[in-house]
Enzyme design. Structure first.
Site, PDB file in Angstrom:
ATOM      1  N   ARG A   1       1.869  -1.264   7.989  1.00  0.00           N
ATOM      2  CA  ARG A   1       2.157  -1.822   9.301  1.00  0.00           C
ATOM      3  C   ARG A   1       3.471  -1.305   9.886  1.00  0.00           C
ATOM      4  O   ARG A   1       3.521  -0.841  11.026  1.00  0.00           O
ATOM      5  CB  ARG A   1       2.257  -3.371   9.227  1.00  0.00           C
ATOM      6  N   THR A   2       4.557  -1.388   9.101  1.00  0.00           N
ATOM      7  CA  THR A   2       5.877  -1.060   9.632  1.00  0.00           C
ATOM      8  C   THR A   2       5.947   0.427   9.977  1.00  0.00           C
ATOM      9  O   THR A   2       6.418   0.808  11.052  1.00  0.00           O
ATOM     10  CB  THR A   2       6.949  -1.418   8.586  1.00  0.00           C
TER      11      THR A   2
ATOM     12  N   LYS B   1      14.994  16.097  -6.739  1.00  0.00           N
ATOM     13  CA  LYS B   1      15.790  17.083  -7.504  1.00  0.00           C
ATOM     14  C   LYS B   1      17.175  16.534  -7.820  1.00  0.00           C
ATOM     15  O   LYS B   1      18.047  17.269  -8.267  1.00  0.00           O
ATOM     16  CB  LYS B   1      15.935  18.372  -6.697  1.00  0.00           C
TER      17      LYS B   1
ATOM     18  N   ARG C   1      13.261   2.600   5.241  1.00  0.00           N
ATOM     19  CA  ARG C   1      12.805   1.590   4.261  1.00  0.00           C
ATOM     20  C   ARG C   1      13.217   2.088   2.894  1.00  0.00           C
ATOM     21  O   ARG C   1      12.975   3.251   2.536  1.00  0.00           O
ATOM     22  CB  ARG C   1      11.295   1.394   4.317  1.00  0.00           C
TER      23      ARG C   1
ATOM     24  N   HIS D   1      14.429  -7.602   6.478  1.00  0.00           N
ATOM     25  CA  HIS D   1      13.346  -6.883   7.186  1.00  0.00           C
ATOM     26  C   HIS D   1      13.401  -7.390   8.627  1.00  0.00           C
ATOM     27  O   HIS D   1      12.528  -8.149   9.076  1.00  0.00           O
ATOM     28  CB  HIS D   1      12.006  -7.207   6.509  1.00  0.00           C
TER      29      HIS D   1
HETATM   30  N1   CP Z   1       4.816  -6.472   6.737  1.00  0.00           N
HETATM   31  C1   CP Z   1       5.108  -5.250   6.253  1.00  0.00           C
HETATM   32  O1   CP Z   1       6.273  -4.854   6.164  1.00  0.00           O
HETATM   33  O2   CP Z   1       4.009  -4.500   5.920  1.00  0.00           O
HETATM   34  P1   CP Z   1       4.077  -3.017   5.372  1.00  0.00           P
HETATM   35  O3   CP Z   1       4.761  -3.041   4.023  1.00  0.00           O
HETATM   36  O4   CP Z   1       2.647  -2.548   5.299  1.00  0.00           O
HETATM   37  O5   CP Z   1       4.890  -2.205   6.343  1.00  0.00           O
END
Ligand code: CP
Length: 312
Positions: A62-63, A90, A112, A140
């Site tokens: 999603r993100t 590496k 992320r 998040h």
């Molecule tokens: N909700 C969420 O962060 O989903 P993903 O890990 O699929 O991005």
């Protein structure tokens, strides 16, 4: 929201950092961007000439897809980097990696990373804007913003609402980000789960902690169900998945205690029939796919605002 409010941050790292009016400004900006996605031509030139690098060092559906779509709809140039195909394999450090990428005149990094604080570490050391797309169990922020946006769309407000966040609170960046956003906007938050996953220490930040699902959801306007995050758990935190589902899962039995107009939310991915039954995930009170839709508008808003604060 006053029209002369000025966004001043080049990074979005955590909702803990933000004032209530900054959160509301992002939500108001996202409402405008949501209209763009409803048009025949779903694109605006707001980030034309800007380059965004998406660093995803942890899996995401999603993100990642919604950040990339948001960047495309804002007309940015985009590069995607994954840990497994980068020179991190590496032995290059994270800081060397981002400094080398910044040397290519990149404007924004969407990141992320499995380590809490990784986005802050990078943001303090680069001139590019940094948007945290999830760092370990820490934060998040765009997930919490899209959750707030979805709640506000349905209920017309956040202030005074009762929100239950249920499940693996301990390992959840979604829970931590949501609780800061909800508290700053005046909601009452209850964290629900077994005592190992919803420890009483959270009460220090001004939320209620409850270990009984039925009691906690009885007066809730919103129930946000969280995934059991086995990838962040070092040992068992409850006897068995079946027992977890029986005592803390939302299903036709436990949902009898919910109000008729309660919203059922989940950040995804769902462990179907563990924390949430399929019947309820796909039912009329579920807003789970609306959360995903709203994530696009929220991420367009965040990218647009932070890009406006870059020095160059
Ligand atoms: N909700 C969420 O962060 O989903 P993903 O890990 O699929 O991005």
């Amino acid at each position: 929201m006053s029209s002369n409010f000025q966004w001043t941050r080049k990074d979005l790292l955590s909702l803990y950092d933000l004032e209530a009016q900054e959160i509301e400004f992002i939500l108001d900006t996202a409402a405008e961007f949501k209209k763009v996605s409803a048009r025949k031509v779903k694109k605006v030139p707001a980030l034309r000439g800007k380059t965004v690098v998406n660093f995803f060092f942890e899996p995401s559906t999603r993100t990642r897809v919604s950040f990339e779509l948001a960047e495309q709809r804002l007309s940015a140039d985009i590069v995607n980097v994954t840990a497994s195909t980068s020179s991190l394999t590496k032995g290059e450090s994270l800081l060397d990696t981002v400094r080398n990428i910044e040397a290519l005149n990149v404007d924004l990094l969407v990141m992320r990373h499995p380590v809490p604080g990784a986005a802050n570490f990078v943001a303090e050391r680069v001139g590019a804007g940094v948007v945290n797309a999830g760092d370990g169990a820490h934060s998040h922020p765009t997930q919490a913003l899209l959750d707030l946006f979805t709640i506000r769309e349905h209920k017309g407000r956040i202030k005074g609402l009762k929100v239950a966040i249920v499940g693996d609170i301990m390992h959840s960046r979604v829970a931590r980000s949501n609780l800061w956003g909800l508290l700053k906007l005046g909601a009452e938050v209850t964290l629900v789960g077994p005592s190992t996953l919803a420890p009483r220490e959270f009460e220090e930040v001004g939320v209620r902690v409850c270990h009984n699902l039925e009691e906690a959801i009885a007066d809730a306007d919103v129930v946000n169900m969280l995934r059991i995050q086995r990838e962040r758990q070092e040992s068992g935190f409850f006897p068995s998945t079946g027992e977890y589902a029986r005592f803390f899962g939302l299903n036709s039995n436990t949902a009898r205690f919910l109000k008729d107009d309660a919203l059922i939310m989940h950040p995804g991915p769902i462990n179907r029939d563990v924390e949430l039954s399929s019947e309820l995930a796909d039912g009329s009170r579920s807003v789970i796919l609306e959360q995903v839709t709203n994530g696009l508008a929220v991420r367009m808003a965040v990218l647009f605002l932070v890009a406006g604060c870059l020095k160059k």
